[in-house]
Design an enzyme around this catalytic site. Sequence first.
Site, short mmCIF file in Angstrom:
data_model
loop_
_atom_site.label_atom_id
_atom_site.label_comp_id
_atom_site.label_asym_id
_atom_site.label_seq_id
_atom_site.Cartn_x
_atom_site.Cartn_y
_atom_site.Cartn_z
N THR A 1 0.85 -1.20 0.00
CA THR A 1 0.00 0.00 0.00
C THR A 1 0.88 1.24 0.00
OG1 THR A 1 -1.78 -1.14 1.17
CG2 THR A 1 -1.77 1.27 1.28
N ASN B 1 -5.19 -9.51 -7.56
CA ASN B 1 -5.38 -10.17 -6.27
C ASN B 1 -6.66 -10.99 -6.18
OD1 ASN B 1 -5.97 -7.22 -6.44
ND2 ASN B 1 -7.18 -7.65 -4.61
N GLN C 1 1.12 -9.48 -5.60
CA GLN C 1 0.71 -10.88 -5.79
C GLN C 1 1.64 -11.63 -6.73
OE1 GLN C 1 -1.69 -12.36 -4.16
NE2 GLN C 1 -2.83 -10.63 -3.32
N SER D 1 4.95 -6.66 -1.38
CA SER D 1 4.37 -6.78 -0.04
C SER D 1 4.95 -8.00 0.66
CB SER D 1 2.85 -6.93 -0.15
OG SER D 1 2.31 -7.28 1.11
N GLY D 2 5.44 -7.83 1.87
CA GLY D 2 6.01 -8.97 2.61
C GLY D 2 4.99 -10.05 2.91
N HIS D 3 3.82 -9.64 3.38
CA HIS D 3 2.90 -10.66 3.91
C HIS D 3 2.17 -11.44 2.83
CE1 HIS D 3 -1.21 -8.77 3.68
NE2 HIS D 3 -0.50 -7.66 3.59
N THR E 1 13.23 5.23 10.94
CA THR E 1 14.14 4.15 11.32
C THR E 1 13.66 2.84 10.74
OG1 THR E 1 14.61 5.35 13.35
CG2 THR E 1 15.21 3.01 13.30
N CYS F 1 -10.29 -6.60 1.06
CA CYS F 1 -10.45 -5.16 1.29
C CYS F 1 -11.87 -4.70 1.01
CB CYS F 1 -9.49 -4.38 0.40
SG CYS F 1 -7.81 -4.99 0.51
#
Length: 394
Positions: free
Chosen positions: A77, A158, A186, A206-208, A246, A332
């Site tokens: 996002t 997605n 995706q 996206s990591g997840h 950070t 979503c």
Amino acid sequence: MTGAPTAIYLDHQATTPVDPRVLDAMLPWFSETFGNAHSEQHVWGRQAADAVEVARAKVAALIGVEAREIVFTSGATESNNLAIKGALRFALHHGRGDHIVSVVTEHKCVLESCAAVTEDGARITYLEVGSDGLVDPEAIAAAIEDDTVLVSVMAVNNEIGVVQPLAAIGALCRERGVLLHTDAAQAAGKVEIDVNAMQIDLLSISGHKMYAPKGIGALYTRRRPRARLQAEISGGGQERGYRSGTLPVPLTVALGEAAEIAGDELAQEGERLTLLRTRMLDRLRAGQPDLFVNGSLDQRVPGNLNVGFPGVDAETLMESLDTIAVSTGSACTSASVEPSYVLRALGLSDADAGASIRIGFGRFTTESEVDTAADLIVAAVRSQRSDRSVRAAE
Ligand SMILES: *Cc1c(COP(=O)(O)O)cnc(C)c1O
């Protein structure tokens, strides 16, 4: 403590579990080696900075780019916001154009980022897709104007998993001097992406969605020819000024590990997931021969299936299927009862869109889970249909 639900998880386009190898790699960076990667004057900081750079190189390797072209973000996002708002605001401020070309089936965060820059004066052309879910590169060529700054087309959808023809789109964008951004949330680690061969300038990860934790992602920003962006987050100038703040060292380590595993296992995992998908589809079809598949089946990411059962209400179906986790429309939009805008864009009626479910297979999905889930879905469809015919006869 909350235990794992006993349901079969088939919703890997919504999110994936963290791979145990990824978890192992990230854990020490929370406690033993907790340094700030921007405090390079002492060993804690240098150790953390080194770990971040190893991770950055692994993310870069997955898509065939240089490590210094990777900017860590909080997820796709944020990456999509930075790419779209950043490219347009830079162009608008420097008088280099004002127009975006995108597609109606993009993720909400792309559509909303485009909408947000219209307030800065940007103009947008949204292209339709065919009934297979694919955008026609010719339509993109025709939509590009002299003032077009950016074309944004997702790599893999997605909801329906279709793979857009990025290489053809990249070639024509480069020829016209327009930046190509792709939302690869995706796609990364699921289908081969060679950023240079495809001539992509900006790419979101996206990591997840690839077995790393939630809260980490990346944006690839091309150096040659340079993709110029205005930063969204101001501060200490980390991430080459594109994204101050950070860095979450454990999460960057996790994304690096996840990228390396995904790259190493991409081909074999793709084959396995394709077999699971075929197995599911065959079994569903044997039980409910009138089912329909949404989106192209061959231009598709291996882990996705999206099918509809004519006359069935998918929401009701899901309520009756509490031991399997699938999705109706994207996560979503599932808070609202609106039919999926992606399925509507394929030309489906509201009824057919509302009769469709997304089934997402993942790294830890087994054949026996597929068989059990298929049988439960078939039985639930059958039971909903017989309820209906009983009621109709009364
Ligand atoms: C999940 C997803 C996003 C959002 O990614 P986050 O990392 O959750 O912010 C964006 N685009 C697509 C296609 C997605 O599937």
